[in-house]
Design a protein around this motif. Structure first.
Motif, PDB file in Angstrom:
ATOM      1  N   ASP A  60      -6.393   3.786  -4.946  1.00  0.00           N
ATOM      2  CA  ASP A  60      -7.450   3.362  -5.861  1.00  0.00           C
ATOM      3  C   ASP A  60      -7.065   2.111  -6.644  1.00  0.00           C
ATOM      4  O   ASP A  60      -7.883   1.586  -7.405  1.00  0.00           O
ATOM      5  CB  ASP A  60      -7.781   4.489  -6.847  1.00  0.00           C
ATOM      6  CG  ASP A  60      -8.299   5.732  -6.136  1.00  0.00           C
ATOM      7  OD1 ASP A  60      -9.025   5.567  -5.133  1.00  0.00           O
ATOM      8  OD2 ASP A  60      -7.965   6.850  -6.569  1.00  0.00           O
ATOM      9  N   ARG A  61      -5.835   1.658  -6.484  1.00  0.00           N
ATOM     10  CA  ARG A  61      -5.383   0.497  -7.230  1.00  0.00           C
ATOM     11  C   ARG A  61      -5.499  -0.767  -6.370  1.00  0.00           C
ATOM     12  O   ARG A  61      -5.627  -0.707  -5.154  1.00  0.00           O
ATOM     13  CB  ARG A  61      -3.933   0.689  -7.677  1.00  0.00           C
ATOM     14  CG  ARG A  61      -3.719   1.918  -8.554  1.00  0.00           C
ATOM     15  CD  ARG A  61      -2.242   2.104  -8.845  1.00  0.00           C
ATOM     16  NE  ARG A  61      -1.974   3.389  -9.470  1.00  0.00           N
ATOM     17  CZ  ARG A  61      -0.781   3.943  -9.550  1.00  0.00           C
ATOM     18  NH1 ARG A  61       0.279   3.309  -9.052  1.00  0.00           N
ATOM     19  NH2 ARG A  61      -0.617   5.121 -10.146  1.00  0.00           N
ATOM     20  N   LYS A  62      -5.378  -1.904  -7.045  1.00  0.00           N
ATOM     21  CA  LYS A  62      -5.398  -3.166  -6.327  1.00  0.00           C
ATOM     22  C   LYS A  62      -4.094  -3.348  -5.544  1.00  0.00           C
ATOM     23  O   LYS A  62      -3.069  -2.781  -5.891  1.00  0.00           O
ATOM     24  CB  LYS A  62      -5.601  -4.331  -7.304  1.00  0.00           C
ATOM     25  CG  LYS A  62      -6.998  -4.361  -7.910  1.00  0.00           C
ATOM     26  CD  LYS A  62      -7.215  -5.636  -8.692  1.00  0.00           C
ATOM     27  CE  LYS A  62      -8.651  -5.722  -9.195  1.00  0.00           C
ATOM     28  NZ  LYS A  62      -8.909  -6.975  -9.935  1.00  0.00           N
ATOM     29  N   GLU A  65      -0.636  -4.017  -6.973  1.00  0.00           N
ATOM     30  CA  GLU A  65       0.063  -2.923  -7.618  1.00  0.00           C
ATOM     31  C   GLU A  65       0.736  -1.995  -6.600  1.00  0.00           C
ATOM     32  O   GLU A  65       1.422  -1.051  -6.988  1.00  0.00           O
ATOM     33  CB  GLU A  65      -0.913  -2.116  -8.487  1.00  0.00           C
ATOM     34  CG  GLU A  65      -1.571  -2.934  -9.594  1.00  0.00           C
ATOM     35  CD  GLU A  65      -2.563  -2.102 -10.388  1.00  0.00           C
ATOM     36  OE1 GLU A  65      -2.426  -0.860 -10.395  1.00  0.00           O
ATOM     37  OE2 GLU A  65      -3.485  -2.695 -10.994  1.00  0.00           O
ATOM     38  N   TRP A  66       0.541  -2.263  -5.322  1.00  0.00           N
ATOM     39  CA  TRP A  66       1.154  -1.431  -4.287  1.00  0.00           C
ATOM     40  C   TRP A  66       2.626  -1.766  -4.081  1.00  0.00           C
ATOM     41  O   TRP A  66       3.385  -0.921  -3.621  1.00  0.00           O
ATOM     42  CB  TRP A  66       0.415  -1.616  -2.969  1.00  0.00           C
ATOM     43  CG  TRP A  66      -0.924  -0.938  -2.902  1.00  0.00           C
ATOM     44  CD1 TRP A  66      -1.764  -0.654  -3.929  1.00  0.00           C
ATOM     45  CD2 TRP A  66      -1.575  -0.473  -1.722  1.00  0.00           C
ATOM     46  NE1 TRP A  66      -2.898  -0.040  -3.483  1.00  0.00           N
ATOM     47  CE2 TRP A  66      -2.814   0.095  -2.119  1.00  0.00           C
ATOM     48  CE3 TRP A  66      -1.252  -0.476  -0.368  1.00  0.00           C
ATOM     49  CZ2 TRP A  66      -3.717   0.648  -1.203  1.00  0.00           C
ATOM     50  CZ3 TRP A  66      -2.142   0.064   0.546  1.00  0.00           C
ATOM     51  CH2 TRP A  66      -3.370   0.621   0.126  1.00  0.00           C
TER      52      TRP A  66
END
Length: 897
Positions: A60-62, A65-66
């Motif tokens: 669910d994050r951009k 941010e992975w």
């Protein structure tokens, strides 16, 4: 480990033997240079960098941010080099699959190190969707069918990291930015730092590298529509690589049946001698060229189709071994046997060729000039991508000629078909890809579809557009076939989930509309709602507003559509805020600024209009209409602007005469800004007589009488056939003559120093203006039109010059064209007769005053003849009180004998 040598190898695409490959990072760099992207991207070092944390919420994050790209370990240089190398690998893998081919042998899932616990949540579809969403920029969506978009997104994330030791990072950021621009629907402005950060590199690289950097900076300017700046970069690039070139002529034949040699355009060009294995390359090039001429197809280059025309020759046959050029070194070249150019120089010539089109009017000479550049490159194939670009440009040039349109279309089809093939290595195809404007696969197919559309093959074009999922073009196809219902149904099916956009979506789920809507990223869905508004004008307002809501107020297209909707209906107050939001999202679209400026003009908000039209001409300084509107805005503004931002003037949307606007209440500084704006705009709207008329009035108002004279001449040239003598502004003509005749007739008396040469220094008065005004009469006005007032003005000028006989003849011509000279027997109009009487008295006074100054001229006889003729034609007016004046005048002339 020499970082500089490795960076140079990455930039040039050539690995050198003097680089030691003892480090795993260096081995990865070598694989990247050689095009082995799979090996580089699945290495342990790469997977460690692309490791995803074990967190189910990560999806669910951009994407930024992975990954944890922070430098770890003691060797910071090696870590930076790894990040740069993998950014290059990701970029080139993306380019390979979307630009050059062949197909890629690695997928995003192969590259990412995904924990097994969350592997089921991270799929190719998820990575594609998130990447496409994040690649959208400035409200402009990215092309949703671009293959492996994650690689481009990773390249952007990596190149945005801070680099201290890798000096070439700004250059790679420039390259990545150019590719990012290519996948957006509309170009978007880039930060000025993209170019300025590359400046430190210019002192640390060799001439070829420097020329390459300058060329790529010019290509970015070209992508953004800054054609003038781009041209300057391209010329500088040629100067850096010491490429000599000249467009000249040489005797030759273009058709099979041509008997006489005529001068043909030819581009003479020669590269400087380099220290590398250029001799080997030249030999190989000649062999490739021979193979191409023998079999019409080279094994290492794209297929070059032959023309096979019954009249035109395949190439211009030059019969002279010399040219008429001015460059002594180039003049020695044989036009039909020029030496092979270095591939980088070929790239520069192709870039210069593109800008001929963008900085020249659209006429035949431009196409011929471009053909000379393209032919010079095609004659010596040196690189797969360069030859592809040259063939593409030739295809575009031949698209509008009946004898070449067939080859043009077939050649474009062949270029599209060659992409997946493996007829050349990946490294060769990528070697000069950043130095060319080679379009992506989908753009080339789109161009092919448009070519089909221009030929009337609508169904084939529609099939390509639907396969590429370019729905806007598909809708236009349906509309061209007068099937508006099909166009509406197509867009509604997409929005409601009945039609999926990609095979991946079809295989995953097309069961419900809600599932479908989740797969559409916001920018794409907003664009579809705007498209629906375009084809359903009765519901356009609702659709555009919904598009704005769906995009979470980020869609520039939605705001531009809303602004256009309100503007078309005359609701300018509503249009202005919409258009302002649209241009704030994407400020590079000149048309939106133009409409905004027109809306401001209708609302009489001159400051806003000035800003809008200033932005128009800043984006495209060849937009003559915007220059004209800018000038009109300046003439309407109530006070002088001195903030230093308005050195470029603007224009008004109507293009009507601004004579009524140049009143005494307008500050002189504003008038000068308007003058300079119109002067600039006329360079690109030379045939616009309304702009010339505006320019003439403003020039008179600011005292630029020489320019007013030129403008009056252009108006007469453009309007004389239709309007006759009415095309001449008599007031302006009289003022021009007055400006000349105010000065003493003797040039020595007209100069304070008594030197006749000084009398012609001011081109706006006296003797300095005389030549222009005389030329205006002799060359432009009198050969086209005539009127009494024109001849009187001419006579006054001749009188000032002391040319008495010519002055008398001019006054006589004015008399013949006036009421007295044209009155016929039976005339009943008393007022016209009275006007004729005044004209007779005037011409007799002229003859009485000037006649004696002309030796041998029988002026009394001429005067008596004029009076008798007039009285003979108008005997019906003998009872009028003015008749005795004619009798007395005739008697006076008789007595003077």
């Amino acid at each position: 480990m020499s970082i500089e040598l490795i960076e140079q190898a990455l930039l040039t695409g050539k690995w050198t033997d003097n680089i030691e490959t003892s480090s795993p990072v260096v081995e990865i760099a070598k694989n990247v240079v050689e095009g082995a992207f799979r090996t580089a991207l699945i290495s342990s070092q790469a997977r460690a960098l692309f490791s995803i944390p074990n967190d189910a919420k990560i999806v669910d994050r951009k994407l930024n941010e992975w990954f944890n790209f922070s430098v770890s370990g003691n060797d910071v240089k090696e870590q930076e080099l790894l990040q740069l190398t993998l950014a290059v690998a990701c970029l080139h893998a993306f380019i390979q699959v979307n630009w050059t081919g062949p197909n890629l042998d690695v997928t995003p899932l192969d590259v990412l190190d995904i924990p097994s616990e969350i592997s089921s949540h991270i799929t190719d579809d998820l990575l594609r969707q998130k990447s496409i969403e994040e690649l959208a920029y400035g409200g402009e969506p990215a092309y949703h069918l671009a293959a492996v978009p994650l690689f481009l997104r990773l390249a952007i994330l990596l190149i945005d990291l801070p680099f201290v030791h890798c000096q070439s990072a700004p250059w790679w950021k420039l390259r990545i930015t150019r590719i990012h621009e290519e996948i957006l629907d509309e170009p978007f402005g880039v930060p000025s730092a993209i170019l300025s950060d590359c400046e430190p590199l210019t002192s640390a690289i060799d001439p070829d590298q420097l020329g390459r950097l300058v060329l790529e900076e010019g290509l970015l300017e070209h992508d953004l529509g800054h054609d003038r700046a781009a041209t300057e970069f391209f010329v500088r690039a040629a100067r850096k690589t010491k490429l000599e070139y000249e467009l000249t002529g040489a005797l030759g034949k273009r058709t099979k049946f041509q008997q006489t040699d005529v001068t043909q355009l030819v581009l003479l060009a020669q590269s400087r001698q380099r220290d590398d294995d250029s001799g080997k390359e030249d030999k190989q090039s000649e062999e490739n060229l021979q193979a191409a001429s023998d079999t019409s197809k080279s094994l290492n280059f794209p297929e070059t189709l032959v023309l096979n025309d019954d009249t035109l020759l395949e190439h211009t046959q030059f019969t002279s071994s010399t040219s008429i050029g001015t460059n002594a070194r180039l003049r020695e070249l044989d036009p039909s046997a020029q030496p092979a150019l270095h591939p980088l120089d070929q790239c520069i010539l192709l870039a210069l060729c593109l800008n001929i089109k963008n900085t020249s009017p659209a006429h035949g000479l431009t196409a011929e000039q471009m053909s000379a550049y393209v032919s010079r490159v095609i004659s010596h194939p040196r690189n797969w991508s360069i030859h592809t670009m040259a063939l593409l440009l030739r295809s575009r040039l031949e698209a509008n000629r009946t004898r070449t349109v067939e080859r043009s279309t077939l050649q474009l089809q062949a270029l599209v078909d060659q992409m997946p093939t493996a007829d050349s290595s990946v490294s060769e195809r990528l070697l000069y890809i950043h130095d060319l404007l080679l379009p992506s696969k989908w753009e080339m197919e789109k161009e092919l579809a448009k070519r089909f559309l221009s030929l009337g093959v609508v169904k084939s074009a529609l099939e390509i557009f639907e396969r590429l999922e370019m729905w806007e073009e598909a809708v236009l196809c349906w509309q061209s076939m007068e099937r508006k219902d099909k166009a509406i149904a197509l867009v509604r099916d997409l929005l409601e989930g009945r039609k999926a956009e990609a095979d991946a979506v079809i295989s995953r789920s097309k069961a419900t509309a809600s599932t479908r809507r989740q797969t559409l990223d916001a920018a794409r869905e907003a664009k579809l709602w705007c498209l629906l508004g375009d084809v359903e004008p009765e519901h356009a307002l609702d659709h555009y507003n919904h598009a704005w809501t769906v995009s979470k107020e980020t869609s520039g297209r939605a705001m531009r559509s809303l602004g256009g909707y309100y503007f078309a209906r005359g609701n300018y107050a509503e249009a202005i805020p919409c258009l302002r939001r649209g241009v704030s999202i994407n400020p590079l679209l000149g048309r939106s600024w133009f409409v905004l400026g027109c809306a401001y003009v209708r609302e009489e908000e001159w400051d806003g209009a000035r800003e809008a039209f200033s932005r128009c001409v800043a984006i495209d300084d060849e937009d003559g209409e915007s220059w004209n509107n800018l000038a009109s805005v300046y003439l309407r503004m109530g006070e002088t602007k001195t903030d230093g931002k308005d050195q470029i003037p603007k224009e008004s949307e109507t293009g009507d005469s601004t004579a009524d606007e140049t009143s005494q209440g307008i500050p002189f500084a504003n008038k000068m800004l308007a003058f300079h704006a119109l002067k600039q705009g006329l360079k690109f709207s030379y045939d616009n007589w309304r702009m010339w008329s505006n320019y003439m009035i403003v020039a008179m108002d600011v005292g630029e009488l020489a320019e007013a004279c030129r403008a009056l001449g252009r108006v007469v040239e453009e309007r004389s056939i239709k309007d006759g003598a009415a095309c001449v502004d008599d007031d302006v003509l009289d003022r021009l003559v007055d400006a000349v005749t105010r000065a003493p007739a003797n040039p020595s008396d007209a100069s304070e120093s008594g030197n006749a040469q000084n009398a012609v220094t001011n081109p706006n008065e006296g003797h300095g203006l005389l030549r222009r005004v005389s030329d205006l009469f002799d060359r432009i006005i009198l050969p086209r039109v005539s009127s009494p007032r024109i001849f009187r003005a001419r006579a006054r000028l001749l009188t000032w010059q002391g040319r008495w006989e010519d002055a008398i003849n001019a006054y006589l011509e004015a008399y013949r064209n006036g009421a007295a000279g044209s009155i016929e027997k039976g005339e009943t109009d008393v007022e016209k007769w009275k006007e004729g009487v005044r004209e007779v008295e005037e011409i007799v006074d002229v003859l009485r005053n000037f006649g004696p100054r002309v030796e041998g001229f029988k002026w009394r006889l001429q005067a008596r003849s004029i009076i008798r003729t007039f009285m003979g034609r108008t005997k019906d007016f003998e009872d009028e009180p003015e008749w005795p004046r004619l009798v007395d005048l005739l008697e006076e002339i008789r007595k003077e004998d």
